[in-house]
Write an enzyme that holds these catalytic residues in place. Structure first.
Site, mmCIF file in Angstrom:
data_model
loop_
_atom_site.group_PDB
_atom_site.id
_atom_site.type_symbol
_atom_site.label_atom_id
_atom_site.label_comp_id
_atom_site.label_asym_id
_atom_site.label_seq_id
_atom_site.Cartn_x
_atom_site.Cartn_y
_atom_site.Cartn_z
ATOM 1 N N SER A 264 -3.132 -3.444 2.275
ATOM 2 C CA SER A 264 -1.740 -2.678 2.928
ATOM 3 C C SER A 264 -2.074 -1.689 3.732
ATOM 4 O O SER A 264 -3.027 -0.919 3.935
ATOM 5 C CB SER A 264 -0.730 -2.644 1.955
ATOM 6 N N LYS A 265 -1.052 -1.138 4.387
ATOM 7 C CA LYS A 265 -1.004 -0.049 5.331
ATOM 8 C C LYS A 265 -1.277 1.252 4.479
ATOM 9 O O LYS A 265 -1.809 2.139 4.662
ATOM 10 C CB LYS A 265 0.327 0.186 6.265
ATOM 11 N N ARG A 266 -0.431 0.917 3.392
ATOM 12 C CA ARG A 266 -0.902 2.164 2.405
ATOM 13 C C ARG A 266 -2.377 2.681 1.979
ATOM 14 O O ARG A 266 -2.663 3.646 1.918
ATOM 15 C CB ARG A 266 0.105 2.170 1.101
#
Ligand code: GLU
Length: 513
Positions: A264-266
């Protein structure tokens, strides 16, 4: 079966394109090119609530940057257009009507509040509500209402949706080129909405109609679409298009570096690597998501990295150009399990591709940094430095820190290095360095002989200490290429002036200690 290979990349413009999506586009592209087929870009924007301005342009820019080319699509046109689903809106109603007429679909009039209260009712019994063969009999739809009532509601313009009617107790098999046969029971599947009374199809209907009318031969897409595949197979059958149904290949997920869960972006933010191809400024929040391009990754490296996340050529070869990938790609070598993203490996690839660049190309990348530091250097000189130093860098942004001393004298000296190297008496040695540079021919071998062989070795002096102090004087730190190569590059006068400055600045202070 369609005998000509026609594949499509069909993103929804809901934000920046995740690198998982880029990999899907890449695999489609490799497959198309290998088979002399056609690569299509179709924009799936039926869900207007998720539409994000700029996303379509972003997708096109990102894929263009990576060298993933399209033969047909929203930006290049083609004989099967339009290629944006919102521009095809008027086509879909007839297909929804065909399914209704043939009994594969039904009208449902349930209002959002009614569905919500059903959900609550089920929840209270610790069950999950699903609009399916077990529940549709108790809902407000054309299966439960009398025909004249259905007609009355339609005539009155009441909002409705058209749902697919899954038959009960049917095992539906999807043949997947990567996973083999995948079978699911129809009893577990919900009657998905295909069409809404505002005239908009949902993803499922539009996707199948478009793949059919665009004569798509292979659907290569992410694993997250595998649960939808039984519905898609059923739709092909319901339309009577089974004989030309595309073949399916569902690609494994891109996983977090630790291996558990989707990348994910995180994860990218946490571990310092981008999960998007280009920088993306969210038009609503203004938030910046960083991209590979802006971080200094080369497009060839990104293509190589992504190609090997979930596929292998069956050999140990890791550096693969687009042309080689096109030759070697095979759906059989795509893995079934998720591919873990490896940040260090990604950097290694970029480093390797930096080395493949010509010295001129690296110099070109360096120019803006030189300019920002107020340096005007001769083109040939910059090219020479880049040729010498590119093996030390992974990203172009590192060029200045790695090479600045080729362009300017140090403005400070590393205190730890002074302490360790600049021992009492060093001023005398450095003065000797200046003397040698002033007297011997300014040639590598001549300086080597006079300084290293005759002066240092001949007098049994400490080679490490003198040469590292010399380096400290010229560079400011104890880093850099071979010292005499450096001297030959920056020149006699510059070297002498830097050594003199070091003598003046740190020399006496240390010598008296
Ligand atoms: N619009 C879908 C997506 O955004 C396409 C799925 C498919 O390729 O069928 O991923």
């Amino acid at each position: 079966m369609n005998d000509k290979v026609r594949v499509r990349f069909a993103p929804s413009p809901t934000g920046p394109l995740h690198i998982g999506g880029v990999r899907t586009a890449l695999y489609n592209y490799l497959f198309a090119r290998q088979n002399g087929g056609t690569m299509i870009l179709r924009i799936e924007d039926t869900d207007q609530t998720r539409f994000v301005p700029g996303a379509e342009q972003y997708i096109i820019e990102a894929l263009t940057w990576l060298g993933i080319e399209f033969d047909e699509g929203v930006h290049v046109g083609g004989p099967y257009g339009p290629y944006r689903q919102s521009d095809r809106k008027s086509m879909y109603r007839q297909y929804a009507e065909q399914l209704l007429r043939d009994g594969y679909a039904y009208y449902a009039f349930d209002r959002p509040e009614a569905l919500e209260s059903k959900r609550k009712e089920y929840e209270a019994q610790k069950k999950t509500f699903q609009y399916d063969c077990t529940s549709r009999g108790s809902m407000e739809n054309s299966l439960t209402l009398p025909a004249d009532e259905v007609q009355r509601r339609l005539d009155a313009g009441e909002p409705y949706v058209v749902r697919f009617k899954f038959p009960e107790n049917l095992d539906i098999t999807v043949h997947d080129l990567i996973r083999g046969d995948v079978t699911m029971s129809s009893n577990l599947l919900d009657d998905k909405v295909l069409f809404k009374s505002d005239g908009m199809p949902t993803y499922h209907l539009a996707n199948i109609v478009d793949d059919h009318t665009m004569a798509v031969s292979h659907v290569i897409r992410g694993e997250e679409w595998l649960p939808s595949a039984p519905l898609h197979v059923m739709l092909y059958k319901a339309f009577g298009w089974e004989s030309t149904m595309p073949q399916f290949a569902h690609l494994p997920l891109l996983l977090k570096p630790e291996g558990n869960g989707k990348l994910s972006k995180r994860d990218g933010d946490r571990l310092g690597f981008p999960v998007f191809p280009l920088d993306w400024h969210d038009p609503k929040t203004g938030e910046l998501s960083s991209g590979y391009r802006e971080q200094g990754y080369l497009p060839e490296a990104v293509v190589n990295i992504l190609a090997l996340l979930g596929w292998n050529p069956g050999t140990e070869q890791e550096i693969l150009s687009m042309d080689e990938l096109i030759k070697l790609f095979s759906i059989e070598h795509i893995s079934k399990s998720g591919a873990k993203f490896n940040v260090e490996k990604a950097k290694w690839f970029n480093h390797e591709y930096m080395q493949k660049l010509s010295d001129e190309a690296v110099a070109e990348m360096f120019q803006p940094q030189l300019k920002a530091h107020g340096i005007e250097a001769e083109h040939d000189y910059v090219v020479k430095v880049c040729g010498m130093m590119k093996e030390r860098i992974t990203f172009p942004s590192e060029l200045w820190d790695t090479c600045c001393y080729f362009f300017k004298a140090p403005d400070s000296y590393d205190p730890a290095a002074i302490k360790k190297r600049w021992k009492p008496g060093m001023t005398t040695h450095m003065a000797k360095v200046i003397e040698i540079l002033n007297t011997v021919p300014f040639e590598y071998d001549a300086i080597h002989k006079a300084l290293l062989d005759d002066y240092i070795v001949g007098n049994q002096l400490n080679m490490g200490q003198i040469m590292n102090s010399f380096r400290l004087a010229v560079v400011g730190k104890t880093v850099g290429p071979d010292m005499l190569t450096l001297v030959m590059t920056i020149g006699r006068d510059e070297t002498i002036s830097r050594v003199q400055r070091a003598i003046d600045t740190i020399g006496e202070m240390k010598d008296v200690q």
